[in-house]
Design an enzyme around this catalytic site. Structure first.
Site, PDB file in Angstrom:
ATOM      1  N   CYS A  90       0.960  -1.028   0.046  1.00 43.42           N
ATOM      2  CA  CYS A  90       0.386  -0.033  -0.125  1.00 43.42           C
ATOM      3  C   CYS A  90       0.774   1.461   0.115  1.00 43.42           C
ATOM      4  CB  CYS A  90      -0.632  -0.046   1.323  1.00 43.42           C
ATOM      5  SG  CYS A  90      -1.898   1.320   1.372  1.00 43.42           S
ATOM      6  N   ILE A  91       0.719   1.767  -1.001  1.00 44.40           N
ATOM      7  CA  ILE A  91       1.831   3.055  -0.992  1.00 44.40           C
ATOM      8  C   ILE A  91       1.461   3.638  -2.322  1.00 44.40           C
ATOM      9  CG2 ILE A  91       3.287   1.505  -2.929  1.00 44.40           C
ATOM     10  CD1 ILE A  91       6.105   3.096  -2.106  1.00 44.40           C
TER      11      ILE A  91
END
Lengths: 166, 184
Positions: A90-91
């Site tokens: 998750c970036i």
């Protein structure tokens, strides 16, 4: 048409990454029959508990790449605030600009067709070194990273050893 | 006459409204009943393995909440996943909601550790066991062959990529091994 231009672009990126690979990163399609599924190896950044480790990840590209970003999933156990327990990363660079449920990411950090797979991999590498505490994907890891850093680092080091078969 | 012609449309409207409202009143209780009725029916549709799967994916979520969300969206795992990921969170189920979880909870404990080894270490994953011992000698060759990573031949490209992967893993393992030896 969209599919062929996507695979053309992916092929170009593959060539770039092979000729001039960024330090500590190896990436390419699992087989050239399917340019939309890649496997990458990312080295743990030095000076972090991830140092010495090599982390395999799977990148899945959409048919309308580069309009939409790929998804990325680590294939070994990762204990990191921004990696879901199932390995998904998750970036912000993996999020399309229009889709920001939390409203804290800047548009410039998010995915756009001028970004590239290389930039994603470099961003993920620096994410390993510096977790983003604002958007924990693994709440437990985030809490441990904040409150019990030495325990967090110990788990990470254990995972590094395990992943290398030691 | 003029009065009558005016009254007829009014009368028609009144009748229509009356009929509709009567039908609405009559329809209401059955609708309420049908809304309750599918619940036990849908209950059977919650697949405990789906609940297990989601609970494993999102350990922060309560199993009952997962089951409740699954039940309401008709067992759609993707929709529940999306919902959790979007940060909206899951609703708290009513106290009367009793999902068939007690049965699946204990077995789920055992699959969890069993599922972990399904992520093999890199040596197993890339079949490198045989190359571990010989890797020390090949260390010198690797830097030379790095020059031409791209080849116009498809198979050669594939082989080059494979080799670069293997080298990266073996080098990391070697380094870690030396480090641990130095420590001991």
């Amino acid at each position: 048409m969209a599919t062929s231009s996507a695979s053309k672009r992916l092929f170009k990126e593959y060539r770039g990454l092979s000729n001039d690979p960024p330090e500590g990163i190896t990436a390419g399609p699992v087989t050239e029959d399917d340019m939309f599924l890649w496997e990458a190896l990312i080295q743990g950044p030095e000076g972090t508990p991830f140092e010495g480790g090599v982390f395999p990840a799977e990148l899945k590209f959409p048919k309308d790449y580069p309009l939409a970003p790929p998804t990325m999933k680590f294939l070994t156990e990762m204990w990191h605030p921004n990696v879901y327990p199932d390995g998904r990363v998750c970036i912000s660079i993996l999020h399309p600009p229009g889709d920001d449920p939390h409203q804290y990411e800047q548009a410039s950090e998010r995915w756009s067709p001028i970004q590239s797979t290389e930039k994603i991999l470099i961003s993920v590498m620096s994410m390993l070194a510096e977790p983003n505490d604002e958007s924990p994907a693994n709440v437990d890891a985030a809490r441990m990273w904040r409150e019990r850093r030495s325990d967090y680092e110990q788990i990470v080091r254990q995972n590094v050893r395990k992943s290398l078969g030691l | 006459m003029a009065e009558q012609t005016l009254n007829i449309p009014q009368l028609v409207v009144f009748i229509i409204v009356a009929v509709l409202s009567v039908r609405w009143y009559l329809a209401k209780p059955p609708a309420g009943r049908t809304r309750i009725a599918p619940v036990p029916h849908r209950d059977s549709r919650i697949n405990p393995t789906h609940v297990d799967q989601l609970a494993q994916m999102f350990p922060q979520c309560d199993r009952r909440q997962i089951a409740w969300d699954l039940q309401r969206n008709g067992g759609n795992v993707a929709a529940t996943t999306e919902r959790v990921l979007s940060g909206r969170g899951l609703d708290t189920p009513p106290a009367s909601f009793n999902p068939p979880l007690s049965r699946s909870t204990p077995p789920s404990r055992t699959p969890t550790p069993a599922a972990k080894p399904s992520q093999p270490d890199l040596i197993t994953r890339y079949n490198l066991a045989s190359k571990i011992s010989s890797s020390a000698d090949s260390a010198t060759n690797t830097s030379e062959s790095k020059g031409k990573a791209w080849s116009s031949d498809r198979d050669e490209r594939q082989a080059n990529l494979q080799r670069r992967r293997e080298e990266m893993i073996l080098a990391a393992r070697r380094k870690l091994e030396q480090k641990e030896k130095a420590k001991a």
